[in-house]
Design a protein around this motif. Structure first.
Motif, PDB file in Angstrom:
ATOM      1  N   ALA A   1       0.816  -1.219   0.000  1.00 53.46           N
ATOM      2  CA  ALA A   1       0.000   0.000   0.000  1.00 53.46           C
ATOM      3  C   ALA A   1       0.848   1.267   0.000  1.00 53.46           C
ATOM      4  N   GLU A   2       1.895   1.288   0.791  1.00 55.78           N
ATOM      5  CA  GLU A   2       2.744   2.484   0.849  1.00 55.78           C
ATOM      6  C   GLU A   2       3.413   2.744  -0.508  1.00 55.78           C
ATOM      7  N   VAL A   3       3.801   1.679  -1.183  1.00 57.06           N
ATOM      8  CA  VAL A   3       4.407   1.826  -2.511  1.00 57.06           C
ATOM      9  C   VAL A   3       3.387   2.422  -3.482  1.00 57.06           C
ATOM     10  N   TYR A   4       2.179   1.878  -3.498  1.00 52.37           N
ATOM     11  CA  TYR A   4       1.138   2.367  -4.410  1.00 52.37           C
ATOM     12  C   TYR A   4       0.798   3.826  -4.130  1.00 52.37           C
ATOM     13  N   ASN A   5       0.892   4.241  -2.886  1.00 56.77           N
ATOM     14  CA  ASN A   5       0.542   5.613  -2.505  1.00 56.77           C
ATOM     15  C   ASN A   5       1.685   6.604  -2.675  1.00 56.77           C
ATOM     16  N   SER A   6       2.892   6.121  -2.949  1.00 59.70           N
ATOM     17  CA  SER A   6       4.018   7.034  -3.053  1.00 59.70           C
ATOM     18  C   SER A   6       4.745   6.976  -4.395  1.00 59.70           C
ATOM     19  N   LEU A   7       4.550   5.924  -5.162  1.00 58.01           N
ATOM     20  CA  LEU A   7       5.227   5.788  -6.444  1.00 58.01           C
ATOM     21  C   LEU A   7       4.793   6.909  -7.385  1.00 58.01           C
ATOM     22  N   LYS A   8       5.726   7.503  -8.065  1.00 59.87           N
ATOM     23  CA  LYS A   8       5.444   8.663  -8.919  1.00 59.87           C
ATOM     24  C   LYS A   8       5.193   8.288 -10.380  1.00 59.87           C
ATOM     25  N   ILE A   9       4.883   7.044 -10.619  1.00 62.52           N
ATOM     26  CA  ILE A   9       4.426   6.593 -11.926  1.00 62.52           C
ATOM     27  C   ILE A   9       3.086   5.891 -11.712  1.00 62.52           C
ATOM     28  N   PRO A  10       2.230   5.857 -12.722  1.00 64.04           N
ATOM     29  CA  PRO A  10       0.913   5.243 -12.530  1.00 64.04           C
ATOM     30  C   PRO A  10       0.988   3.722 -12.382  1.00 64.04           C
ATOM     31  N   ILE A  11       0.087   3.211 -11.578  1.00 69.86           N
ATOM     32  CA  ILE A  11      -0.069   1.775 -11.383  1.00 69.86           C
ATOM     33  C   ILE A  11      -1.464   1.422 -11.860  1.00 69.86           C
ATOM     34  N   PHE A  12      -1.553   0.453 -12.742  1.00 62.92           N
ATOM     35  CA  PHE A  12      -2.836   0.034 -13.283  1.00 62.92           C
ATOM     36  C   PHE A  12      -3.143  -1.381 -12.828  1.00 62.92           C
ATOM     37  N   PHE A  13      -4.342  -1.551 -12.311  1.00 60.48           N
ATOM     38  CA  PHE A  13      -4.819  -2.842 -11.832  1.00 60.48           C
ATOM     39  C   PHE A  13      -5.792  -3.369 -12.879  1.00 60.48           C
ATOM     40  N   ILE A  14      -5.470  -4.502 -13.460  1.00 62.43           N
ATOM     41  CA  ILE A  14      -6.215  -5.035 -14.592  1.00 62.43           C
ATOM     42  C   ILE A  14      -7.105  -6.189 -14.129  1.00 62.43           C
ATOM     43  N   GLY A  15      -8.389  -6.095 -14.460  1.00 62.71           N
ATOM     44  CA  GLY A  15      -9.313  -7.192 -14.197  1.00 62.71           C
ATOM     45  C   GLY A  15      -9.707  -7.393 -12.749  1.00 62.71           C
ATOM     46  N   SER A  16      -9.548  -6.372 -11.927  1.00 62.74           N
ATOM     47  CA  SER A  16      -9.913  -6.492 -10.522  1.00 62.74           C
ATOM     48  C   SER A  16     -11.423  -6.427 -10.342  1.00 62.74           C
ATOM     49  N   GLU A  17     -11.923  -7.231  -9.448  1.00 67.22           N
ATOM     50  CA  GLU A  17     -13.335  -7.170  -9.065  1.00 67.22           C
ATOM     51  C   GLU A  17     -13.516  -6.335  -7.806  1.00 67.22           C
ATOM     52  N   LYS A  18     -12.402  -5.828  -7.271  1.00 64.46           N
ATOM     53  CA  LYS A  18     -12.418  -5.069  -6.023  1.00 64.46           C
ATOM     54  C   LYS A  18     -12.007  -3.629  -6.261  1.00 64.46           C
ATOM     55  N   HIS A  19     -12.449  -2.783  -5.368  1.00 70.19           N
ATOM     56  CA  HIS A  19     -12.180  -1.346  -5.416  1.00 70.19           C
ATOM     57  C   HIS A  19     -10.701  -1.068  -5.155  1.00 70.19           C
ATOM     58  N   LEU A  20     -10.267   0.112  -5.578  1.00 69.22           N
ATOM     59  CA  LEU A  20      -8.886   0.549  -5.396  1.00 69.22           C
ATOM     60  C   LEU A  20      -8.426   0.482  -3.943  1.00 69.22           C
ATOM     61  N   VAL A  21      -9.338   0.653  -2.995  1.00 69.65           N
ATOM     62  CA  VAL A  21      -8.937   0.628  -1.574  1.00 69.65           C
ATOM     63  C   VAL A  21      -8.321  -0.698  -1.177  1.00 69.65           C
ATOM     64  N   ALA A  22      -8.601  -1.770  -1.905  1.00 70.48           N
ATOM     65  CA  ALA A  22      -7.973  -3.066  -1.608  1.00 70.48           C
ATOM     66  C   ALA A  22      -6.458  -2.965  -1.727  1.00 70.48           C
ATOM     67  N   PHE A  23      -5.988  -2.041  -2.536  1.00 73.42           N
ATOM     68  CA  PHE A  23      -4.562  -1.911  -2.801  1.00 73.42           C
ATOM     69  C   PHE A  23      -3.924  -0.719  -2.097  1.00 73.42           C
ATOM     70  N   THR A  24      -4.699   0.321  -1.838  1.00 75.22           N
ATOM     71  CA  THR A  24      -4.107   1.554  -1.312  1.00 75.22           C
ATOM     72  C   THR A  24      -4.371   1.802   0.168  1.00 75.22           C
ATOM     73  N   SER A  25      -5.349   1.137   0.765  1.00 78.72           N
ATOM     74  CA  SER A  25      -5.668   1.437   2.164  1.00 78.72           C
ATOM     75  C   SER A  25      -4.731   0.738   3.129  1.00 78.72           C
ATOM     76  N   GLY A  26      -4.270  -0.440   2.766  1.00 82.12           N
ATOM     77  CA  GLY A  26      -3.384  -1.184   3.641  1.00 82.12           C
ATOM     78  C   GLY A  26      -4.093  -1.966   4.721  1.00 82.12           C
ATOM     79  N   GLY A  27      -5.373  -1.722   4.922  1.00 83.68           N
ATOM     80  CA  GLY A  27      -6.086  -2.384   5.994  1.00 83.68           C
ATOM     81  C   GLY A  27      -7.049  -3.464   5.545  1.00 83.68           C
ATOM     82  N   LEU A  28      -7.180  -3.648   4.238  1.00 84.97           N
ATOM     83  CA  LEU A  28      -8.139  -4.618   3.730  1.00 84.97           C
ATOM     84  C   LEU A  28      -7.436  -5.655   2.862  1.00 84.97           C
ATOM     85  N   SER A  29      -7.856  -6.887   2.997  1.00 85.63           N
ATOM     86  CA  SER A  29      -7.385  -7.911   2.070  1.00 85.63           C
ATOM     87  C   SER A  29      -8.205  -7.791   0.791  1.00 85.63           C
TER      88      SER A  29
END
Length: 114
Positions: A25-53
């Motif tokens: 999560a910290e990497v996704y929130n600080s990296l200065k290049i875009p990160i694209f999540f392909i084919g996810s059935e879950k919201h972005l918070v699954a990757f950026t919040s750090g508190g959810l699986s």
């Protein structure tokens, strides 16, 4: 991986569960290049919040095929959502999504160089 040598990161469907949660999560929130999540059935918070699986995160409401996240140099967030035409996953529709993603990446790159 050097961020200055890379234009974007793509997290593909087979890696989404591993990519979610607090580990990156910290990497996704600080990296200065875009990160694209392909084919996810879950919201972005699954990757950026750090508190959810991945399993516990919110399901997407709009059936987006891909979405992106970028933390800009001035601390702002940019988020993209890319849906399939008529929500139909055909080769042509998926190719259109990737074309739109690559155009977004190119616009960011031009903005940084300009």
């Amino acid at each position: 991986m050097e961020a200055k040598e890379t234009d974007a990161v793509f997290i593909m469907p087979e890696h989404l569960k591993e990519a979610a949660g607090h580990r990156f999560a910290e990497v996704y929130n600080s990296l200065k290049i875009p990160i694209f999540f392909i084919g996810s059935e879950k919201h972005l918070v699954a990757f950026t919040s750090g508190g959810l699986s991945y399993e516990d995160a919110y399901d997407l409401e709009n059936n987006e095929y891909a979405f992106g996240n970028l933390s800009t140099e001035n601390g702002e967030k940019r988020i993209w959502e890319f849906g399939l035409y008529n929500d139909e996953e055909t080769k042509a529709h998926v190719q259109r999504v990737y074309t739109r993603i690559f155009k977004a990446v190119e616009e960011i790159k031009i903005g940084k160089e300009g």
